[in-house]
Design an enzyme around this catalytic site. Structure first.
Site, short mmCIF file in Angstrom:
data_model
loop_
_atom_site.label_atom_id
_atom_site.label_comp_id
_atom_site.label_asym_id
_atom_site.label_seq_id
_atom_site.Cartn_x
_atom_site.Cartn_y
_atom_site.Cartn_z
N SER A 1 91.05 49.48 60.56
CA SER A 1 92.39 49.91 61.02
C SER A 1 93.13 48.90 61.74
O SER A 1 94.17 49.07 62.31
CB SER A 1 92.41 51.07 61.85
OG SER A 1 91.23 51.10 62.68
N GLU B 1 97.84 52.44 53.84
CA GLU B 1 98.30 51.11 54.08
C GLU B 1 97.61 50.16 53.15
O GLU B 1 96.59 50.09 53.31
CB GLU B 1 98.39 50.70 55.64
CG GLU B 1 99.50 50.92 56.29
CD GLU B 1 99.34 50.45 58.01
OE1 GLU B 1 100.10 49.71 58.57
OE2 GLU B 1 97.96 50.64 58.54
N HIS C 1 93.96 51.37 53.96
CA HIS C 1 93.68 51.75 55.09
C HIS C 1 94.23 53.32 54.87
O HIS C 1 95.38 53.53 54.70
CB HIS C 1 94.65 51.14 56.22
CG HIS C 1 94.45 51.58 57.52
ND1 HIS C 1 95.35 51.61 58.30
CD2 HIS C 1 93.53 52.63 58.02
CE1 HIS C 1 95.13 52.16 59.74
NE2 HIS C 1 93.89 52.67 59.57
N ASN D 1 98.92 51.59 63.19
CA ASN D 1 98.40 51.20 64.44
C ASN D 1 98.91 50.44 65.57
O ASN D 1 98.90 50.63 66.73
CB ASN D 1 96.90 51.07 64.46
CG ASN D 1 96.04 52.22 63.78
OD1 ASN D 1 96.34 53.17 63.85
ND2 ASN D 1 95.07 52.05 62.99
N1 CAA Z 1 90.44 68.46 54.98
C1 CAA Z 1 91.38 69.33 54.37
N2 CAA Z 1 92.30 69.99 54.67
C2 CAA Z 1 92.48 69.80 56.16
C3 CAA Z 1 91.72 68.97 57.10
C4 CAA Z 1 90.88 68.38 56.41
N3 CAA Z 1 89.95 67.40 57.29
N4 CAA Z 1 92.52 68.96 58.18
C5 CAA Z 1 93.40 69.94 58.07
N5 CAA Z 1 93.58 70.27 56.96
C6 CAA Z 1 94.62 71.23 56.13
C7 CAA Z 1 94.53 72.75 56.63
O1 CAA Z 1 93.43 73.27 55.70
C8 CAA Z 1 95.94 73.09 56.55
O2 CAA Z 1 96.22 73.53 55.04
P1 CAA Z 1 97.22 74.52 54.81
O3 CAA Z 1 98.57 74.43 55.43
O4 CAA Z 1 97.14 74.71 53.36
O5 CAA Z 1 96.63 75.76 55.35
C9 CAA Z 1 96.82 71.87 57.09
O6 CAA Z 1 95.87 71.01 56.85
C10 CAA Z 1 97.09 72.10 58.37
O7 CAA Z 1 95.89 72.28 59.23
P2 CAA Z 1 95.79 73.18 60.23
O8 CAA Z 1 96.62 74.52 60.14
O9 CAA Z 1 94.52 73.46 60.68
O10 CAA Z 1 96.39 72.59 61.67
P3 CAA Z 1 97.68 71.81 62.03
O11 CAA Z 1 99.06 72.49 61.33
O12 CAA Z 1 97.65 71.60 63.35
O13 CAA Z 1 97.39 70.31 61.45
C11 CAA Z 1 96.98 68.09 61.35
C12 CAA Z 1 96.49 69.63 61.54
C13 CAA Z 1 97.50 67.89 59.73
C14 CAA Z 1 95.81 67.44 61.76
C15 CAA Z 1 98.29 67.95 62.13
O14 CAA Z 1 97.88 68.23 63.44
C16 CAA Z 1 98.63 66.45 62.22
O15 CAA Z 1 99.21 66.01 61.16
N6 CAA Z 1 98.16 65.51 63.44
C17 CAA Z 1 98.47 64.21 63.24
C18 CAA Z 1 97.36 63.35 62.60
C19 CAA Z 1 97.91 62.32 62.75
O16 CAA Z 1 98.69 61.51 63.30
N7 CAA Z 1 97.02 61.14 61.85
C20 CAA Z 1 96.89 59.73 61.98
C21 CAA Z 1 96.17 59.39 62.89
S1 CAA Z 1 96.08 57.55 62.86
C22 CAA Z 1 94.86 57.05 61.83
O17 CAA Z 1 94.61 57.74 61.07
C23 CAA Z 1 95.09 55.78 61.66
C24 CAA Z 1 93.95 55.13 62.37
O18 CAA Z 1 93.50 54.10 62.04
C25 CAA Z 1 93.39 55.41 63.66
#
Ligand code: CAA
Length: 291
Positions: free
Chosen positions: A119, A152, A140, A190
């Site tokens: 990342s 990415e 990524h 990031n």
């Molecule tokens: N696998 C499969 N499905 C998943 C999952 C997983 N690990 N996690 C969540 N889901 C699915 C759920 O089943 C749900 O599906 P439906 O809509 O079909 O029911 C959907 O995703 C939404 O999940 P939840 O209802 O449990 O919860 P939510 O609405 O709060 O969403 C989230 C959860 C998608 C994680 C949301 O909170 C989100 O988008 N958060 C931000 C995530 C983010 O910013 N990620 C980037 C991080 S930075 C990065 O990754 C880069 C790095 O290098 C550090």
């Protein structure tokens, strides 16, 4: 030549997600981790996440069963030898990644591509530790991989067009959208996201707001799906710290100085969701702020 068999190195949260989407897209997947127990846990996690998707009608039970049938696990690097693409998804630590590449290259077929899910670390530098910098690229993924739409792609100085084209087609076959970043510290997502998270930790450290107030502010005030401290826990505080360190060292600007409170949490082993404690304590029914 289309890619058919994908190796994934590292059975952590990112490696699990990558194996999940690759197997659902029809690739045969070999997940490698040096620690056998992590491989068992990985299969359980992928199965659990696919069950969620079955539950919400995104995939069928038959899709799930077929995808799980395409995943093999192995604690031996040799089992990656006939993969067309290997995605390294180990800890965000350059020394660890270099060690993996030096074990992988002698066993991997010469025409295979090596992708890294780093990342933040320089693709050009990681590529130079392999026997095939032309066939090396940053791929990524974002967490959670099955849900986030972006990949990415980062070319190193030596990455050939063919490697880039195959990697782009690979990402698109997983139904991801590609954004191309130049090879500078922490790339795009990031470079922008982590200083925001670090600033949220400074906001906590300086007593401007509590954990809950800061997260509520950004969820309701900026429509972020998670507050920055909740997101930090989700990413892993060790990963957050190492990305800030890469930005600080690589760009030599004090604005990237990791917050001392982030350092302290990592020193305590409070790494967020994966250790059940970070800015929140996840051991009970609902997460409770730790400050
Ligand atoms: N696998 C499969 N499905 C998943 C999952 C997983 N690990 N996690 C969540 N889901 C699915 C759920 O089943 C749900 O599906 P439906 O809509 O079909 O029911 C959907 O995703 C939404 O999940 P939840 O209802 O449990 O919860 P939510 O609405 O709060 O969403 C989230 C959860 C998608 C994680 C949301 O909170 C989100 O988008 N958060 C931000 C995530 C983010 O910013 N990620 C980037 C991080 S930075 C990065 O990754 C880069 C790095 O290098 C550090």
């Amino acid at each position: 030549m289309p890619l058919k068999k994908v190796g994934v190195i590292g059975a952590g949260q990112m490696g699990n997600g990558i194996s999940h989407v690759c197997s659902l897209a029809g690739y045969n997947v070999v997940v490698h981790d040096a620690v056998e127990e992590r491989l068992e846990a990985a299969l359980a996690t992928v199965t659990g996440n696919m069950n969620r998707q079955v539950g919400s009608g995104k995939i069928t039970e038959a899709d799930r069963d077929a995808a799980l049938g395409r995943i093999e696990t192995s604690a031996k690097m040799d089992d990656l030898s006939d993969c067309d693409l290997v995605v390294e998804s180990a800890t965000e630590d350059e020394a660890v990644k270099r060690k993996i590449f030096s074990a992988l290259c002698p066993v991997l077929k010469p025409e295979a591509i090596i992708g890294t899910n780093t990342s933040s670390i320089s693709i050009t530098r990681l590529a130079s530790s392999t026997d095939r910098p032309e066939q090396f690229i940053g791929i990524h993924f974002m967490n959670p991989v099955p849900v986030m739409e972006l990949v990415e792609l980062v070319r190193g100085i030596a990455t050939e067009d063919n490697t880039y084209e195959l990697s782009k087609a690979f990402a698109e076959s997983l139904e991801k959208k590609v954004a191309v970043a130049e090879d500078f510290p922490a790339f795009m997502v990031n470079r922008i996201l982590l200083p925001m998270i670090n600033e949220a930790i400074y906001t906590l450290y300086e007593g401007v707001g509590t954990v809950e107030a800061i997260d509520t502010a950004m969820k309701l005030g900026a429509h972020h799906p998670m507050g920055p401290l909740q997101l930090a826990d989700f990413i892993g505080l060790d990963t957050c710290l190492s990305i800030m360190q890469v930005l600080y060292d690589g760009l030599a600007d004090t604005k990237y100085r990791p917050c001392p409170l982030l350092v302290k949490y990592v020193e305590a082993g409070w790494l967020g969701r994966k250790t059940n404690r970070g800015f929140y304590d996840y051991r009970g029914e609902i997460p409770v702020p730790t400050r």
